[in-house]
Design a protein around this motif. Structure first.
Motif, PDB file in Angstrom:
ATOM      1  N   ALA A   1      34.229  51.018  46.600  1.00 58.26           N
ATOM      2  CA  ALA A   1      34.391  49.578  46.128  1.00 58.26           C
ATOM      3  C   ALA A   1      34.699  49.501  44.718  1.00 58.26           C
ATOM      4  N   PRO A   2      35.764  48.692  44.192  1.00 60.97           N
ATOM      5  CA  PRO A   2      35.867  48.690  42.618  1.00 60.97           C
ATOM      6  C   PRO A   2      34.702  47.730  42.064  1.00 60.97           C
ATOM      7  N   ASP A   3      34.102  48.209  40.886  1.00 59.73           N
ATOM      8  CA  ASP A   3      33.194  47.553  39.799  1.00 59.73           C
ATOM      9  C   ASP A   3      33.981  46.198  39.630  1.00 59.73           C
ATOM     10  N   LEU A   4      35.054  46.265  39.472  1.00 58.19           N
ATOM     11  CA  LEU A   4      35.994  44.838  38.856  1.00 58.19           C
ATOM     12  C   LEU A   4      37.165  44.772  39.673  1.00 58.19           C
ATOM     13  N   VAL A   5      37.428  43.587  40.108  1.00 57.73           N
ATOM     14  CA  VAL A   5      38.910  43.404  40.434  1.00 57.73           C
ATOM     15  C   VAL A   5      39.363  42.335  39.568  1.00 57.73           C
ATOM     16  N   VAL A   6      40.553  42.514  38.901  1.00 57.56           N
ATOM     17  CA  VAL A   6      41.096  41.819  37.885  1.00 57.56           C
ATOM     18  C   VAL A   6      42.334  41.170  38.658  1.00 57.56           C
ATOM     19  N   TYR A   7      42.803  39.961  39.081  1.00 54.85           N
ATOM     20  CA  TYR A   7      43.738  39.462  39.521  1.00 54.85           C
ATOM     21  C   TYR A   7      44.560  38.789  38.329  1.00 54.85           C
TER      22      TYR A   7
ATOM     23  N   GLY B   1      31.432  56.239  35.345  1.00 57.08           N
ATOM     24  CA  GLY B   1      32.522  55.423  34.822  1.00 57.08           C
ATOM     25  C   GLY B   1      32.656  54.297  35.769  1.00 57.08           C
ATOM     26  N   ALA B   2      33.600  53.380  35.326  1.00 52.99           N
ATOM     27  CA  ALA B   2      33.705  52.070  36.110  1.00 52.99           C
ATOM     28  C   ALA B   2      34.994  52.143  37.057  1.00 52.99           C
ATOM     29  N   LEU B   3      35.041  51.600  37.972  1.00 53.28           N
ATOM     30  CA  LEU B   3      36.421  51.372  38.923  1.00 53.28           C
ATOM     31  C   LEU B   3      36.797  50.277  38.688  1.00 53.28           C
ATOM     32  N   ILE B   4      38.032  50.094  37.944  1.00 55.32           N
ATOM     33  CA  ILE B   4      38.527  48.830  37.488  1.00 55.32           C
ATOM     34  C   ILE B   4      39.799  48.808  38.331  1.00 55.32           C
ATOM     35  N   VAL B   5      39.977  47.609  38.922  1.00 60.73           N
ATOM     36  CA  VAL B   5      41.385  47.536  39.937  1.00 60.73           C
ATOM     37  C   VAL B   5      42.124  46.410  39.412  1.00 60.73           C
ATOM     38  N   LEU B   6      43.314  46.462  39.060  1.00 61.89           N
ATOM     39  CA  LEU B   6      44.297  45.190  38.826  1.00 61.89           C
ATOM     40  C   LEU B   6      45.073  45.024  40.268  1.00 61.89           C
ATOM     41  N   GLU B   7      45.244  43.617  40.479  1.00 62.19           N
ATOM     42  CA  GLU B   7      46.002  43.350  41.591  1.00 62.19           C
ATOM     43  C   GLU B   7      46.885  41.967  41.156  1.00 62.19           C
ATOM     44  N   GLY B   8      47.785  41.923  42.017  1.00 59.38           N
ATOM     45  CA  GLY B   8      48.595  40.638  41.756  1.00 59.38           C
ATOM     46  C   GLY B   8      50.076  41.088  42.467  1.00 59.38           C
ATOM     47  N   LEU B   9      50.757  39.767  42.193  1.00 67.73           N
ATOM     48  CA  LEU B   9      52.270  39.818  42.838  1.00 67.73           C
ATOM     49  C   LEU B   9      53.227  41.034  42.253  1.00 67.73           C
ATOM     50  N   ASP B  10      54.044  41.455  42.375  1.00 66.52           N
ATOM     51  CA  ASP B  10      55.166  42.086  41.911  1.00 66.52           C
ATOM     52  C   ASP B  10      55.707  41.550  40.624  1.00 66.52           C
ATOM     53  N   ARG B  11      55.604  42.277  39.602  1.00 66.66           N
ATOM     54  CA  ARG B  11      56.150  41.726  38.296  1.00 66.66           C
ATOM     55  C   ARG B  11      55.106  40.853  37.557  1.00 66.66           C
ATOM     56  N   CYS B  12      53.835  40.786  37.985  1.00 65.89           N
ATOM     57  CA  CYS B  12      52.926  39.885  37.396  1.00 65.89           C
ATOM     58  C   CYS B  12      52.547  40.855  36.047  1.00 65.89           C
ATOM     59  N   GLY B  13      52.760  42.070  35.558  1.00 64.42           N
ATOM     60  CA  GLY B  13      52.191  42.584  34.561  1.00 64.42           C
ATOM     61  C   GLY B  13      51.123  43.751  34.556  1.00 64.42           C
ATOM     62  N   LYS B  14      50.886  44.025  35.692  1.00 71.24           N
ATOM     63  CA  LYS B  14      50.025  45.209  36.004  1.00 71.24           C
ATOM     64  C   LYS B  14      50.164  46.406  35.264  1.00 71.24           C
ATOM     65  N   THR B  15      51.530  46.880  35.447  1.00 73.69           N
ATOM     66  CA  THR B  15      51.884  48.009  34.859  1.00 73.69           C
ATOM     67  C   THR B  15      51.538  48.152  33.115  1.00 73.69           C
ATOM     68  N   SER B  16      52.207  46.966  32.658  1.00 69.34           N
ATOM     69  CA  SER B  16      52.044  47.054  31.215  1.00 69.34           C
ATOM     70  C   SER B  16      50.726  46.973  31.004  1.00 69.34           C
ATOM     71  N   GLN B  17      49.681  45.831  31.354  1.00 71.34           N
ATOM     72  CA  GLN B  17      48.311  45.903  31.074  1.00 71.34           C
ATOM     73  C   GLN B  17      47.585  47.015  31.314  1.00 71.34           C
ATOM     74  N   SER B  18      47.852  47.776  32.268  1.00 68.15           N
ATOM     75  CA  SER B  18      46.954  49.097  32.720  1.00 68.15           C
ATOM     76  C   SER B  18      47.333  50.071  31.467  1.00 68.15           C
ATOM     77  N   GLY B  19      48.624  50.143  31.127  1.00 68.81           N
ATOM     78  CA  GLY B  19      48.949  51.120  29.947  1.00 68.81           C
ATOM     79  C   GLY B  19      48.244  50.626  28.676  1.00 68.81           C
TER      80      GLY B  19
END
Ligand code: Z5A
Length: 212
Positions: free
Chosen positions: A128-134, A9-27
């Motif tokens: 290490a993540p395979d992908l970091v999305v900011y 599997g791939a290790l995908i990480v979402l990063e960003g400021l509070d309220r950037c939408g990480k939780t919405s997009q992860s779901g």
């Protein structure tokens, strides 16, 4: 033996400021990948369910006070306590979508003034993540999204410092998506980079470790 027969599997990480939408997009990403028949799980850090996670949670909700270095190490410990499970999942073919990871750890603590090298040190050796999305949004725009709650760090001036720390951490491998686009447009862009990354991992890209 599932480990040797199935692609990892791939290790995908979402990063960003509070309220950037990480939780919405992860779901949304999780649901999409599941519907496409992939083995996938949605994770987040801090994981407030563990013993360490509960200490972090009471710090974030201002129920307890901790010295800056001490809370930094707890955030890191919270990732270490999930490391072996993470490796097992990835090796047996499950893709993990992770909402915040070591970069949050370093960005938030260095925004308080802690030395960046010191902040990185306890993260060395995590996967290490395979992908970091900011998900890129200005602190001002993020603050407009329904306002901040009562948690520690949810203040505009501090979020500005965190944005600066993220900028210092970013490298050319990060995929930066404009987080002020519509939820659907962000979702489309995210799917594209994630599917591409999953393909690379399926083809045999080895797992590696952070900041070695
Ligand atoms: N922290 C740390 O210091 N060290 C560490 O090692 C780690 C974390 C791992 C808790 O994190 C805090 O811990 C965090 C960093 C620190 N502090 N801060 N700040 P958390 O994960 O529990 O909290 P969060 O990351 O800040 O999550 P959040 O508030 O839930 O934000 P989000 O997940 O990025 O956004 P969202 O919930 O998806 O969306 C926020 C709102 O915007 C919501 O009303 C949405 O409907 C709306 N939204 C989302 N996308 C859009 C678009 N595209 N357009 C318009 N509106 C949108």
């Amino acid at each position: 033996n599932k480990e040797s027969s199935s692609p990892r599997g791939a290790l995908i990480v979402l990063e960003g400021l509070d309220r950037c939408g990480k939780t919405s997009q992860s779901g949304r990403l999780y649901k999409y990948l599941l519907e496409q028949g992939h083995s996938v799980e949605s994770w987040r850090f801090p994981d407030r369910n563990t013993g360490v996670g509960q200490m972090i949670s009471s710090y974030l909700t201002n129920e307890s006070q901790l010295e800056d270095h001490a809370i930094h190490l707890l955030f890191s410990a919270n990732r270490w306590e999930k490391r072996s499970l993470m490796e097992e999942k990835l090796k047996t073919g499950t893709t993990l979508i992770v909402d915040r990871y070591s970069y949050s750890g370093v960005a938030f603590s260095s925004a308080k003034g802690l030395d960046i090298g010191w902040c990185k040190a306890p993260e060395i050796g995590l996967l290490a993540p395979d992908l970091v999305v900011y998900l890129d949004i200005s602190p001002e725009k993020a603050a407009e999204r329904g306002g901040y709650g009562d948690e520690r760090y949810e203040q505009l001036e501090f979020q500005k410092k965190v944005a600066g720390s993220y900028l210092a951490l970013r490298d050319s491998s990060w995929k930066v998506i404009d987080a002020t686009l519509s939820i659907v447009d962000i979702e489309k862009k995210l799917r594209e980079v994630v599917l591409d990354c999953m393909m690379t991992c399926h083809k045999g890209k080895p797992l590696s470790q952070l900041w070695r």
